[in-house]
Design a protein around this motif. Structure first.
Motif, PDB file in Angstrom:
ATOM      1  N   UNK A 110      23.598  34.879 -13.106  1.00  0.00           N
ATOM      2  CA  UNK A 110      24.488  33.862 -12.949  1.00  0.00           C
ATOM      3  C   UNK A 110      24.755  33.225 -14.366  1.00  0.00           C
ATOM      4  N   UNK A 111      23.746  33.380 -15.288  1.00  0.00           N
ATOM      5  CA  UNK A 111      24.001  33.015 -16.760  1.00  0.00           C
ATOM      6  C   UNK A 111      25.048  33.950 -17.319  1.00  0.00           C
ATOM      7  N   UNK A 112      25.226  35.177 -16.997  1.00  0.00           N
ATOM      8  CA  UNK A 112      26.272  35.942 -17.383  1.00  0.00           C
ATOM      9  C   UNK A 112      27.555  35.636 -16.765  1.00  0.00           C
ATOM     10  N   UNK A 113      27.620  35.424 -15.512  1.00  0.00           N
ATOM     11  CA  UNK A 113      28.781  34.810 -14.597  1.00  0.00           C
ATOM     12  C   UNK A 113      29.291  33.797 -15.490  1.00  0.00           C
ATOM     13  N   UNK A 434      24.255  27.643 -13.676  1.00  0.00           N
ATOM     14  CA  UNK A 434      22.880  27.710 -14.479  1.00  0.00           C
ATOM     15  C   UNK A 434      22.028  26.902 -14.016  1.00  0.00           C
ATOM     16  N   UNK A 435      21.252  27.301 -12.723  1.00  0.00           N
ATOM     17  CA  UNK A 435      20.314  26.360 -12.208  1.00  0.00           C
ATOM     18  C   UNK A 435      19.132  25.899 -12.975  1.00  0.00           C
ATOM     19  N   UNK A 471      18.032  35.141  -5.808  1.00  0.00           N
ATOM     20  CA  UNK A 471      16.991  35.958  -6.618  1.00  0.00           C
ATOM     21  C   UNK A 471      16.723  35.621  -7.820  1.00  0.00           C
ATOM     22  N   UNK A 472      17.757  35.659  -8.603  1.00  0.00           N
ATOM     23  CA  UNK A 472      17.790  35.386  -9.992  1.00  0.00           C
ATOM     24  C   UNK A 472      16.792  34.158 -10.559  1.00  0.00           C
ATOM     25  N   UNK A 473      17.054  33.185  -9.673  1.00  0.00           N
ATOM     26  CA  UNK A 473      16.228  31.955 -10.036  1.00  0.00           C
ATOM     27  C   UNK A 473      15.218  31.644  -9.060  1.00  0.00           C
TER      28      UNK A 473
END
Length: 567
Positions: A110-113, A434-435, A471-473
């Protein structure tokens, strides 16, 4: 003032390699533009070049391809102040990469998004390859979107000479991202080929493919992936080109180029009835199928009737040569003309003649944003006043650089600045993907009410987010929540809901043990039994292993079970 008429200069920051994207979206369009407008100067500069800032600032029109370079924010802003336009192109659904994609892990961030979206929203126009991406990005950006389809150069539009043998050649070629589609189709194609003596299956792609084909050697021709010339030569051998596409989200945003490639060589495109191919199917240039049984029916019809096969080949080739000839399509030219300044500035007149140029230059992947980030990190530990000064000098980065913003918040809190909280809240709005900002906000809350409110917001965000986002966070969320519920038992219900999203052993054990201690037996029992099942099958012990004997865990489960039955 000089009345000299300068040459319009278009600079495209690209990644020049041997992939289809590089040719179809960056290199060939630049070359074609120089043919259509010989008086233009079209420069494809490698996006990693040390000279990218100079070229980007001096170009009459700047075009960025798949850029995640945060340094471009200040460039776009300076260009806008000078009355110059910037276009960006994104030609993939990076939110939902296919399982076999070699860049799946990178795109699953999500950081790339967030970075992609921030650059998109600064541009004057977003270029995409088809309707799927137009729909996708229009939900995330108010910037105008233009569809520029992939086209085929005239030199590759060559119908293969009619063969004298009676072989019926079916073919497929594709990248790793298509492997799932291929593997599902292979048993059906193998069965068809075995049923017909003259049928041969031709495949081109990853070298592992032959391992998955259940055909004798005389029924299979395999070619490993090569150059674009190799690829088009491979296509010339075929009668039928197959293009299956499963209904995963990523595939809805693909282009129709596979069908056009087949057609350009006089090969019948037999393609999935799905959004990317709907238009070419409607023209009759490609045949569609919605199931493998329908695919086999269409193959039988083409195999049975030489006349139908030849008619279908002719229709496909006429479509490609008349309607998808890159040199004849002027849509990109018209778009660029629309955004070029009325009076080109001629900054690069002395460096390049009119025409098409590919420039690699001296490569340097270091970004200014990375240098600032590294400096701020060091100063945070060694010189707080200097860190605050650096933040002041780069205030604009708070609007687009999430990593800078996060360290900025940490610096402000360490310096006990009263506006740290307001900056944090603003960043939560600015960087919704960005959580880490939500989590840092929760981490810095000290009262029970604030803690509950912060975690309620995190739960709400997770509930409406994709599986990739969760999943990412996952580790960040579970580690912080495990610590917080030990100090704030009132978070137990929120933790239980979040725990259902993740098989995180530490979190499940903490929820279960605190639930047991607080008399929340139903909650404790469910969490602990899930933990017990997970411990028996998990392969993730290095991530979240709980060092507790099985008999102790079983005792906890028995206690929770007894407690819930006695309520």
């Amino acid at each position: 003032m000089s009345d000299k008429k300068h040459t319009p200069t278009i600079v495209q920051l690209v990644y020049m390699d041997e992939t289809g994207d590089s040719y179809y979206r960056m290199r060939w369009p630049g070359y074609v533009l120089s043919l259509q407008k010989p008086e233009w100067r079209v420069i494809n500069l490698d996006a990693r070049s040390k000279d990218k800032i100079k070229y980007a600032l001096e170009a009459d029109l700047l075009v960025l391809f798949q850029s995640n370079d945060l340094d471009m924010h200040s460039i776009i802003r300076q260009r806008r102040e000078n009355g110059l336009k910037t276009l960006v192109e994104y030609n993939d659904d990076f939110y939902s990469p296919s399982a076999a994609s070699p860049i799946r892990d990178e795109w699953s961030s999500p950081l790339l998004w967030q970075t992609y979206e921030s650059i998109m929203n600064q541009a004057d126009n977003i270029i995409v390859t088809g309707y799927g991406l137009e729909r996708l990005f229009s939900k995330r950006s108010k910037v105008p979107i233009t569809i520029l389809k992939n086209q085929v150069l005239k030199k590759y539009q060559e119908k293969a000479a009619e063969r004298k043998d009676k072989q019926f050649r079916i073919g497929w070629a594709g990248s790793l991202g298509h492997m799932g589609d291929l593997l599902a189709m292979l048993p059906h194609l193998a069965e068809f080929c075995m049923r017909h003596d003259n049928c041969i299956l031709h495949l081109m792609g990853n070298e592992s493919i032959p391992n998955y084909v259940n055909l004798p050697p005389n029924k299979l021709v395999f070619k490993p992936w090569g150059t674009m010339n190799d690829y088009y030569s491979f296509l010339s051998q075929l009668d039928i080109g197959i293009a299956p596409l499963s209904s995963i989200p990523y595939n809805f945003s693909r282009s129709d180029i596979k069908a056009v490639e087949y057609a350009s060589r006089g090969v019948v495109p037999l393609v999935q009835q799905i959004l990317p191919y709907e238009e070419i199917i409607s023209t009759g240039a490609a045949l569609g199928f919605s199931s493998f049984s329908e695919l086999l029916t269409k193959l039988e019809e083409l195999h049975k009737s030489k006349e139908l096969l030849n008619q279908s080949k002719e229709k496909a080739f006429n479509y490609a040569s008349n309607l998808r000839n890159a040199e004849q399509i002027t849509e990109r030219l018209e778009l660029y003309e629309k955004y070029l300044p009325k009076s080109p500035r001629g900054y690069l007149d002395d460096s390049f003649k009119p025409g098409y140029h590919e420039v690699i230059g001296e490569l340097d992947s270091t970004m200014k944003s990375t240098e600032i980030l590294n400096s701020l990190n060091k100063l945070l530990e060694t010189d707080l006043d200097a860190a605050l000064k650096l933040i002041e000098q780069n205030q604009d980065r708070l609007t687009f650089d999430n990593n800078f913003a996060l360290i900025c918040i940490k610096t402000l809190l360490k310096a006990k600045k009263s506006h740290a909280d307001s900056v944090m809240k603003e960043c939560i709005k600015t960087f919704p993907l960005d959580l880490r900002f939500y989590l840092y906000f929760a981490q810095t809350r000290v009262s029970r009410g604030d803690k509950l409110a912060a975690w309620s917001q995190i739960l709400e965000t997770l509930n409406r987010s994709s599986d990739s986002f969760k999943k990412f966070f996952e580790i960040n969320v579970c580690n912080l929540l495990t610590k917080d519920i030990e100090n704030f038992p009132d978070l137990l219900l929120i933790a239980f809901e979040i725990g259902k999203m993740f098989e995180n052993n530490k979190l499940l054990f903490t929820i279960g043990s605190i639930g047991l201690a607080n008399g929340d037996f139903h909650l404790a029992y469910e969490s602990l039994t899930r933990l017990s099942r997970s411990v028996k099958v998990t392969s993730r012990k290095n991530i979240d292993f709980v060092d507790i004997p099985q008999n102790t865990l079983d005792t906890f489960i028995e206690a929770a079970d007894f407690g819930r039955r006695m309520l």
